[in-house]
Design a protein around this motif. Structure first.
Motif, mmCIF file in Angstrom:
data_model
loop_
_atom_site.group_PDB
_atom_site.id
_atom_site.type_symbol
_atom_site.label_atom_id
_atom_site.label_comp_id
_atom_site.label_asym_id
_atom_site.label_seq_id
_atom_site.Cartn_x
_atom_site.Cartn_y
_atom_site.Cartn_z
ATOM 1 N N SER A 97 0.809 -1.231 0.000
ATOM 2 C CA SER A 97 0.000 0.000 0.000
ATOM 3 C C SER A 97 0.839 1.278 0.000
ATOM 4 O O SER A 97 0.489 2.252 -0.660
ATOM 5 N N GLN A 98 1.952 1.246 0.755
ATOM 6 C CA GLN A 98 2.749 2.484 0.850
ATOM 7 C C GLN A 98 3.458 2.801 -0.467
ATOM 8 O O GLN A 98 3.981 3.902 -0.636
ATOM 9 N N SER A 99 3.484 1.851 -1.403
ATOM 10 C CA SER A 99 4.148 2.115 -2.685
ATOM 11 C C SER A 99 3.139 2.374 -3.807
ATOM 12 O O SER A 99 3.522 2.606 -4.949
ATOM 13 N N LEU A 100 1.846 2.337 -3.487
ATOM 14 C CA LEU A 100 0.846 2.456 -4.565
ATOM 15 C C LEU A 100 0.972 3.792 -5.302
ATOM 16 O O LEU A 100 1.009 3.836 -6.532
ATOM 17 N N ARG A 101 1.062 4.886 -4.543
ATOM 18 C CA ARG A 101 1.046 6.199 -5.183
ATOM 19 C C ARG A 101 2.209 6.349 -6.175
ATOM 20 O O ARG A 101 2.017 6.769 -7.310
ATOM 21 N N GLU A 102 3.417 5.951 -5.738
ATOM 22 C CA GLU A 102 4.573 6.118 -6.646
ATOM 23 C C GLU A 102 4.390 5.245 -7.894
ATOM 24 O O GLU A 102 4.756 5.640 -9.003
ATOM 25 N N ASN A 103 3.792 4.069 -7.720
ATOM 26 C CA ASN A 103 3.572 3.194 -8.879
ATOM 27 C C ASN A 103 2.512 3.761 -9.822
ATOM 28 O O ASN A 103 2.638 3.673 -11.044
ATOM 29 N N LEU A 104 1.466 4.347 -9.243
ATOM 30 C CA LEU A 104 0.401 4.920 -10.098
ATOM 31 C C LEU A 104 0.944 6.079 -10.936
ATOM 32 O O LEU A 104 0.532 6.281 -12.075
ATOM 33 N N ARG A 105 1.874 6.823 -10.350
ATOM 34 C CA ARG A 105 2.446 7.953 -11.102
ATOM 35 C C ARG A 105 3.178 7.449 -12.346
ATOM 36 O O ARG A 105 3.194 8.096 -13.377
ATOM 37 N N ILE A 106 3.753 6.246 -12.230
ATOM 38 C CA ILE A 106 4.492 5.684 -13.366
ATOM 39 C C ILE A 106 3.530 5.135 -14.420
ATOM 40 O O ILE A 106 3.757 5.274 -15.622
ATOM 41 N N VAL A 107 2.429 4.543 -13.979
ATOM 42 C CA VAL A 107 1.542 3.854 -14.950
ATOM 43 C C VAL A 107 0.403 4.731 -15.460
ATOM 44 O O VAL A 107 -0.326 4.326 -16.368
ATOM 45 N N ARG A 108 0.256 5.904 -14.871
ATOM 46 C CA ARG A 108 -0.909 6.765 -15.165
ATOM 47 C C ARG A 108 -1.254 6.830 -16.647
ATOM 48 O O ARG A 108 -2.386 6.634 -17.054
ATOM 49 N N GLU A 109 -0.241 7.081 -17.479
ATOM 50 C CA GLU A 109 -0.496 7.276 -18.914
ATOM 51 C C GLU A 109 -0.699 5.948 -19.647
ATOM 52 O O GLU A 109 -1.082 5.934 -20.811
ATOM 53 N N LEU A 110 -0.403 4.845 -18.991
ATOM 54 C CA LEU A 110 -0.434 3.545 -19.683
ATOM 55 C C LEU A 110 -1.740 2.785 -19.471
ATOM 56 O O LEU A 110 -2.028 1.816 -20.175
ATOM 57 N N ILE A 111 -2.527 3.222 -18.499
ATOM 58 C CA ILE A 111 -3.767 2.487 -18.209
ATOM 59 C C ILE A 111 -4.804 2.810 -19.282
ATOM 60 O O ILE A 111 -5.110 3.985 -19.520
ATOM 61 N N PRO A 112 -5.311 1.778 -19.967
ATOM 62 C CA PRO A 112 -6.279 2.046 -21.043
ATOM 63 C C PRO A 112 -7.495 2.826 -20.523
ATOM 64 O O PRO A 112 -7.900 2.663 -19.377
ATOM 65 N N GLU A 113 -8.049 3.654 -21.397
ATOM 66 C CA GLU A 113 -9.190 4.490 -20.992
ATOM 67 C C GLU A 113 -10.413 3.642 -20.690
ATOM 68 O O GLU A 113 -10.625 2.602 -21.316
#
Ligand SMILES: NC(=O)C1=CN([C@@H]2O[C@H](COP(=O)(O)OP(=O)(O)OC[C@H]3O[C@@H](n4cnc5c(N)ncnc54)[C@H](O)[C@@H]3O)[C@@H](O)[C@H]2O)C=CC1
Ligand SMILES: O=C(CO)COP(=O)(O)O
Length: 349
Positions: A97-113
């Motif tokens: 859980s404590q690493s979710l935010r940093e990971n989401l910042r990396i994948v943000r543009e890659l998650i299909p709409e």
């Protein structure tokens, strides 16, 4: 969907239309990938470490996290996020859980709409005190209707051995919850649905804290009366807390509450229970952290949960004592289902 040569839809084509991504190749991410693959989806797992991805691809195993388990052939793995996320119809998240935010910042543009984003995690973020679905909504800037959470009595290794299990998928959109539940089901795993995201998520977080308390008394050597008292009063604490934040009380008596509480408190497979047991045996916080090679979310959730409880005036005697044992200010032998500093006036149950 295109047809096979004979005009029929082939099994490969069906699986392709149900391509899903799982981010996190620890014990739960890998087990959930197996659940989805055994339910007919084509699954790609993202592993942070290339050697883990390689082992899953070449040997269909993840021996660090699921020793002895053969994974289905319908699972691919990669350490390259774009490969894993391309074409995914659903995205599942299973990192600490404590690493979710940093990971989401990396994948943000890659998650299909428009695809559902599903949290498999059971923690709250330190500092912000956000639930995982709140971190997802904030970082991905997506509507709550696209977000789902999965919770329940789900010890990974038992499920990986295909022992019959149930879980609950929750989303503010019943349509999203149902789409996820349909993918996350197979002969040994059944997903129910609800729309109480707050209760479902907090259930998973709070039972970890009670499981640490149970581990502590186990480590001390106390017996079944102590444990049953802590489990029962722990459920009261969980319910008071969750309801104060808008959860339905019945969620706490369901799979995500009582169900998960029983599984986690009873099983030596539980990492939270194990961490507690080490504390009860006299190891201090640092020694416990050093011995844990898997995620024990309860250890990091204690502080934010107590801060949230204080905000809403919710009393959590058991969780408070867990915090004190972790801080080294309470002897594990003194932990009890009530505060020993309670007034002498008997209280209603
Ligand atoms: N293991 C279980 O039985 C269950 C676990 N969960 C929840 O699933 C979540 C994940 O836990 P597990 O898979 O059990 O943990 P784990 O410790 O088995 O695996 C964690 C995974 O995350 C990776 N990781 C560690 N730090 C990272 C970072 N900074 N960025 C990206 N990846 C990182 C690790 O390499 C590993 O692959 C937790 O919130 C846990 O509460 C929920 C239900 C069951
Ligand atoms: O959430 C779990 C079971 O439902 C796993 O518990 P632990 O994280 O304590 O192993």
């Amino acid at each position: 969907m295109c047809m096979g040569e004979n005009g029929r839809v082939s099994l490969d084509e069906v699986a392709e239309s149900r391509r899903v991504a799982v981010l996190g190749a620890g014990s739960w991410g890998t087990t959930f990938a197996k659940i989805l693959a055994d339910g007919g989806s084509r699954v790609s797992i993202w592993a942070r470490r290339p050697e883990v991805a390689r082992e899953i691809m070449q040997s269909h195993r993840n021996s660090d996290y699921l020793p002895g388990i053969n994974l289905p052939l319908g699972i691919d793995a990669s350490s390259m996020l774009p490969e894993v996320l391309a074409g995914a119809q659903q995205v599942y998240l299973s990192v600490p859980s404590q690493s979710l935010r940093e990971n989401l910042r990396i994948v943000r543009e890659l998650i299909p709409e428009r695809v559902p984003v599903v949290s498999l995690m059971k923690g709250v973020e330190k500092g912000t005190r956000y639930r995982m679905s709140e971190v997802i909504a904030q970082e991905l800037d997506i509507a709550p209707e696209r977000i789902a959470v999965v919770s329940g009595p789900n010890l990974a290794l038992e499920i990986a051995k295909q022992q019959p299990t149930a879980a609950v998928v929750s989303s503010s959109s019943l349509e999203t919850a149902s789409a996820v539940a349909l993918a996350a089901r197979n002969p040994y795993f059944r997903s129910f649905v609800n729309t109480d995201v707050v209760g479902t998520e907090f259930g998973g977080v709070l039972k970890n804290l009670i499981a640490v308390a149970i581990g502590i008394v186990d480590g001390v050597g106390y017996g079944e009366n102590t444990k049953a008292s802590i489990i029962t009063r722990g459920l009261v604490e969980m319910t008071d807390f969750a309801v104060a934040f808008g959860a339905l009380p019945e969620t706490m008596s369901g799979l995500a509450g009582l169900g998960d509480l029983i599984a986690t408190c009873e099983s030596p497979l539980s990492r939270n229970n194990t961490a507690g047991r080490l504390l009860g045996q006299g190891y201090d916080y640092h020694a416990v952290i050093a011995q844990m090679n898997q995620t024990a979310e309860g250890i990091t959730s204690v502080a934010p949960i107590l801060e949230l409880a204080a905000e809403r005036g919710v009393e959590m005697p058991i969780v408070s004592q867990v915090a004190e044992v972790l801080a080294g200010t309470l002897d594990p032998r003194d932990i009890a289902p009530h505060l020993t500093t309670d007034t002498d006036v008997p209280q209603g149950e």
